[in-house]
Design a protein around this motif. Structure first.
Motif, PDB file in Angstrom:
ATOM      1  N   ARG A 111       0.824  -1.212   0.000  1.00 40.77           N
ATOM      2  CA  ARG A 111       0.000   0.000   0.000  1.00 40.77           C
ATOM      3  C   ARG A 111       0.864   1.270   0.000  1.00 40.77           C
ATOM      4  NH1 ARG A 111      -5.080  -1.799   2.463  1.00 40.77           N
ATOM      5  NH2 ARG A 111      -5.558  -3.696   1.306  1.00 40.77           N
ATOM      6  N   PRO A 112       0.663   2.179  -0.966  1.00 45.66           N
ATOM      7  CA  PRO A 112       1.424   3.426  -1.004  1.00 45.66           C
ATOM      8  C   PRO A 112       0.720   4.585  -0.302  1.00 45.66           C
ATOM      9  CG  PRO A 112       0.272   3.135  -3.080  1.00 45.66           C
ATOM     10  CD  PRO A 112      -0.074   1.945  -2.226  1.00 45.66           C
ATOM     11  N   PHE A 113       1.551   5.511   0.184  1.00 49.94           N
ATOM     12  CA  PHE A 113       1.116   6.785   0.754  1.00 49.94           C
ATOM     13  C   PHE A 113       2.185   7.801   0.388  1.00 49.94           C
ATOM     14  CE2 PHE A 113       1.422  10.052   3.995  1.00 49.94           C
ATOM     15  CZ  PHE A 113       0.108  10.384   4.301  1.00 49.94           C
ATOM     16  N   GLN A 114       1.787   9.021   0.010  1.00 48.28           N
ATOM     17  CA  GLN A 114       2.770  10.018  -0.406  1.00 48.28           C
ATOM     18  C   GLN A 114       2.458  11.376   0.193  1.00 48.28           C
ATOM     19  OE1 GLN A 114       3.095  10.519  -4.654  1.00 48.28           O
ATOM     20  NE2 GLN A 114       4.595  12.151  -4.503  1.00 48.28           N
ATOM     21  N   ALA A 115       3.452  11.942   0.886  1.00 47.47           N
ATOM     22  CA  ALA A 115       3.325  13.300   1.408  1.00 47.47           C
ATOM     23  C   ALA A 115       3.498  14.295   0.273  1.00 47.47           C
ATOM     24  CB  ALA A 115       4.380  13.547   2.482  1.00 47.47           C
ATOM     25  N   ALA A 116       2.773  15.402   0.331  1.00 49.43           N
ATOM     26  CA  ALA A 116       2.888  16.450  -0.681  1.00 49.43           C
ATOM     27  C   ALA A 116       4.080  17.349  -0.361  1.00 49.43           C
ATOM     28  CB  ALA A 116       1.603  17.277  -0.734  1.00 49.43           C
ATOM     29  N   LEU A 117       4.507  18.110  -1.367  1.00 45.59           N
ATOM     30  CA  LEU A 117       5.683  18.968  -1.234  1.00 45.59           C
ATOM     31  C   LEU A 117       5.323  20.258  -0.510  1.00 45.59           C
ATOM     32  CD1 LEU A 117       7.202  18.583  -4.826  1.00 45.59           C
ATOM     33  CD2 LEU A 117       7.510  17.127  -2.820  1.00 45.59           C
ATOM     34  N   ASN A 118       5.854  20.416   0.682  1.00 43.29           N
ATOM     35  CA  ASN A 118       5.642  21.634   1.461  1.00 43.29           C
ATOM     36  C   ASN A 118       6.830  21.883   2.364  1.00 43.29           C
ATOM     37  OD1 ASN A 118       2.707  22.656   1.057  1.00 43.29           O
ATOM     38  ND2 ASN A 118       2.455  20.439   1.292  1.00 43.29           N
ATOM     39  N   VAL A 119       7.085  23.153   2.640  1.00 42.26           N
ATOM     40  CA  VAL A 119       8.175  23.519   3.541  1.00 42.26           C
ATOM     41  C   VAL A 119       7.602  24.195   4.781  1.00 42.26           C
ATOM     42  CG1 VAL A 119       9.766  23.835   1.607  1.00 42.26           C
ATOM     43  CG2 VAL A 119       8.548  25.811   2.527  1.00 42.26           C
ATOM     44  N   ARG A 198      15.595  23.968  -0.107  1.00 39.92           N
ATOM     45  CA  ARG A 198      16.988  23.607   0.172  1.00 39.92           C
ATOM     46  C   ARG A 198      17.489  24.184   1.492  1.00 39.92           C
ATOM     47  NH1 ARG A 198      19.968  21.928  -4.354  1.00 39.92           N
ATOM     48  NH2 ARG A 198      21.820  23.115  -3.710  1.00 39.92           N
ATOM     49  N   ASN A 199      16.677  24.973   2.152  1.00 35.88           N
ATOM     50  CA  ASN A 199      17.088  25.577   3.423  1.00 35.88           C
ATOM     51  C   ASN A 199      17.190  24.528   4.528  1.00 35.88           C
ATOM     52  OD1 ASN A 199      17.316  28.128   2.392  1.00 35.88           O
ATOM     53  ND2 ASN A 199      15.403  28.888   3.255  1.00 35.88           N
ATOM     54  N   ASP A 200      18.018  24.829   5.521  1.00 38.78           N
ATOM     55  CA  ASP A 200      18.197  23.920   6.649  1.00 38.78           C
ATOM     56  C   ASP A 200      16.859  23.549   7.288  1.00 38.78           C
ATOM     57  OD1 ASP A 200      20.879  24.145   6.226  1.00 38.78           O
ATOM     58  OD2 ASP A 200      21.325  25.246   8.076  1.00 38.78           O
ATOM     59  N   SER A 201      16.636  22.252   7.441  1.00 40.94           N
ATOM     60  CA  SER A 201      15.556  21.678   8.265  1.00 40.94           C
ATOM     61  C   SER A 201      14.140  21.917   7.743  1.00 40.94           C
ATOM     62  CB  SER A 201      15.645  22.194   9.719  1.00 40.94           C
ATOM     63  OG  SER A 201      16.915  21.909  10.270  1.00 40.94           O
ATOM     64  N   VAL A 202      13.954  22.637   6.633  1.00 39.09           N
ATOM     65  CA  VAL A 202      12.582  22.998   6.248  1.00 39.09           C
ATOM     66  C   VAL A 202      11.754  21.785   5.822  1.00 39.09           C
ATOM     67  CG1 VAL A 202      13.092  25.398   5.648  1.00 39.09           C
ATOM     68  CG2 VAL A 202      13.328  23.608   3.891  1.00 39.09           C
ATOM     69  N   LEU A 203      12.392  20.722   5.335  1.00 43.14           N
ATOM     70  CA  LEU A 203      11.645  19.519   4.944  1.00 43.14           C
ATOM     71  C   LEU A 203      11.549  18.532   6.102  1.00 43.14           C
ATOM     72  CD1 LEU A 203      12.973  19.098   1.300  1.00 43.14           C
ATOM     73  CD2 LEU A 203      10.996  20.363   2.139  1.00 43.14           C
TER      74      LEU A 203
END
Length: 463
Positions: A111-119, A198-203
């Motif tokens: 079963r797949p699950f995918q988080a969306a791109l957000n910072v 690309r900033n520190d820790s944002v992801l």
């Protein structure tokens, strides 16, 4: 969805009005009902008793005012898939994609699950957005899902025969610093601001921290390209520090249910520029192993590595940095998972690595830790000709060391190129693009696993 099976205990959590009492019940092959828990600061959390693999189950979450029911819940192993664009590389983009997508209905328990791109500049308790909610796989769902993640899960299911949950959380072009907490970065004295994701820790803040309550079995990772030109010399610290920090954080976040040393697999960088003499890619490959050349090692315990430098794709429509053969990558990861994460002692998952390098005489003998399959090469091995190791930092100090001969577990290379100079160092496959597709000179005896790159320096005065 898939929740983590026994012996660990799955954690469920959610949101509600302050002070409400929440009860969770599980019905299916086995039954259980939790004691009521109170919503505190808007959040409730329940840890289930251990559940054997299988299903389907129905999960009821009820309070005084409402009930939520989740159906078709399975228990198995949950793996987190992280990294940058080669992890995000979609199943619809790989070689033989249509055939792979057609197999989706045969794997309803992966079963797949995918988080969306957000910072986020601060650590979040919940994902801002979900790209793919927990789903039974279909060709449509998988077409946009990570190929490496899906193939890894599918190959694991073929071996384990019980449900696999796959949580994708990755973003193309991102350095390891973005996925690391401030704690981990401080360990390596790293900081920087390079913009956007690309900033520190944002992801870490937005796409990993919200998952920490989840009980997971392990993680796989494909990243490093973005660090070939950003803090590359610190990757031997930043990558292991991130692994250790994730392990600590998931263990604490799940109330001790995720193992504090959960297995962590990664892909060693593939290729990018065919004729490049720059050493950015080989340097990061080496740093991915904390400068040992292999994994697991004494500094990176319970890790496993898929070597990918023999899988270049010169005609990839997505750029040479994105090879389309993700099947071999995932298969090699699966071998590592079987050996390291599932303790299958009969699985060979490491390519040949030197256990002894003889001092140079008329030639140099490399004795490997296993039997090898060898083909001729004039330049895959190189020697550093100098009187000091410091001079080996210059690319011009390294010259080809042609293969002279080989035996079942050793290779003899020439040191004639050094002429009157001493041989200070020896290295293998130390190029961005060291060989053609599945055509590196040294493999395991079964020709499945390529030898990883290595660099070796002789002790001063040993020549």
């Amino acid at each position: 969805m898939v929740l983590q099976k026994s012996p660990a205990r799955a954690v469920l959590w959610g949101y509600g009005p302050e002070g409400a009492h929440v009860t969770v019940s599980l019905s299916g092959p086995t039954q259980q009902r939790t004691s009521p828990v109170t919503v505190t600061e808007g959040i409730w959390r329940v840890t289930l008793d251990p559940v054997e693999p299988g299903g389907p189950y129905m999960v009821n979450v009820s309070s005084e005012t409402s009930t939520v029911t989740m159906t078709d819940v399975l228990f198995g192993d949950v793996w987190l898939c992280g990294g940058q664009s080669n992890m995000r590389f979609q199943t619809s983009q790989i070689f033989n994609a249509s055939s792979e997508l057609a197999l989706a209905p045969k794997y309803p328990h992966v079963r797949p699950f995918q988080a969306a791109l957000n910072v986020s500049e601060t650590e979040l308790l919940d994902l801002i957005q979900v790209q793919i909610p927990w789903s039974v796989p279909t060709a449509g769902v998988l077409s946009e899902f990570s190929a490496v993640c899906w193939l890894f899960g599918r190959y694991l299911y073929d071996v384990l025969k019980y449900p696999i949950g796959l949580v994708e959380s990755c973003w193309g072009g991102t350095p390891v610093e973005a996925w690391s907490s401030s704690r981990a970065l401080q360990q390596c004295k790293l900081e920087g601001m390079i913009g956007g994701p690309r900033n520190d820790s944002v992801l870490w803040n937005s796409m990993i921290h919200p998952l920490l309550n989840m009980t997971i079995y392990g993680a796989i990772w494909y990243q490093g390209e973005a660090n070939t030109d950003y803090h590359s010399n610190q990757y031997n610290c930043s990558f292991p520090a991130m692994i250790d920090d994730w392990r600590m954080a998931f263990h604490q976040g799940s109330g001790g249910q995720t193992y504090p040393d959960f297995p962590f697999g990664f892909v060693q960088l593939s290729t990018c520029h065919k004729k490049s003499t720059a050493e950015r890619f080989p340097n990061v490959r080496w740093h991915q192993t904390e400068d040992t050349g292999f994994a697991p090692n004494s500094k990176m315990r319970k890790t496993f590595m898929a070597v990918a430098l023999d899988l270049p794709d010169e005609s990839s429509p997505y750029g040479t940095i994105h090879p389309r053969d993700k099947q071999d990558v995932a298969y090699r990861l699966t071998l590592g998972a079987r050996a390291v994460a599932y303790n299958q002692t009969d699985v060979l998952f490491l390519g040949p690595f030197p256990k002894e390098i003889q001092p140079p005489q008329n030639s140099i003998e490399i004795v490997y830790d296993q039997e090898v399959s060898v083909t001729q090469s004039k330049d895959i091995y190189e020697i550093c000709c100098s009187t000091t190791r410091a001079a080996c930092s210059l690319h011009s100090s390294w010259v080809p060391a042609p293969i002279l001969s080989w035996a079942s577990a050793s290779v003899q290379v020439s040191n004639a190129s050094c002429k009157d100079s001493a041989v200070v160092g020896l290295r293998y496959a130390w190029k961005d693009w060291p060989c053609d597709f599945k055509a590196c000179p040294v493999y395991s005896a079964n020709k499945v696993l390529p030898a990883p790159p290595f660099i070796f320096y002789y002790p001063q005065g040993n020549n």
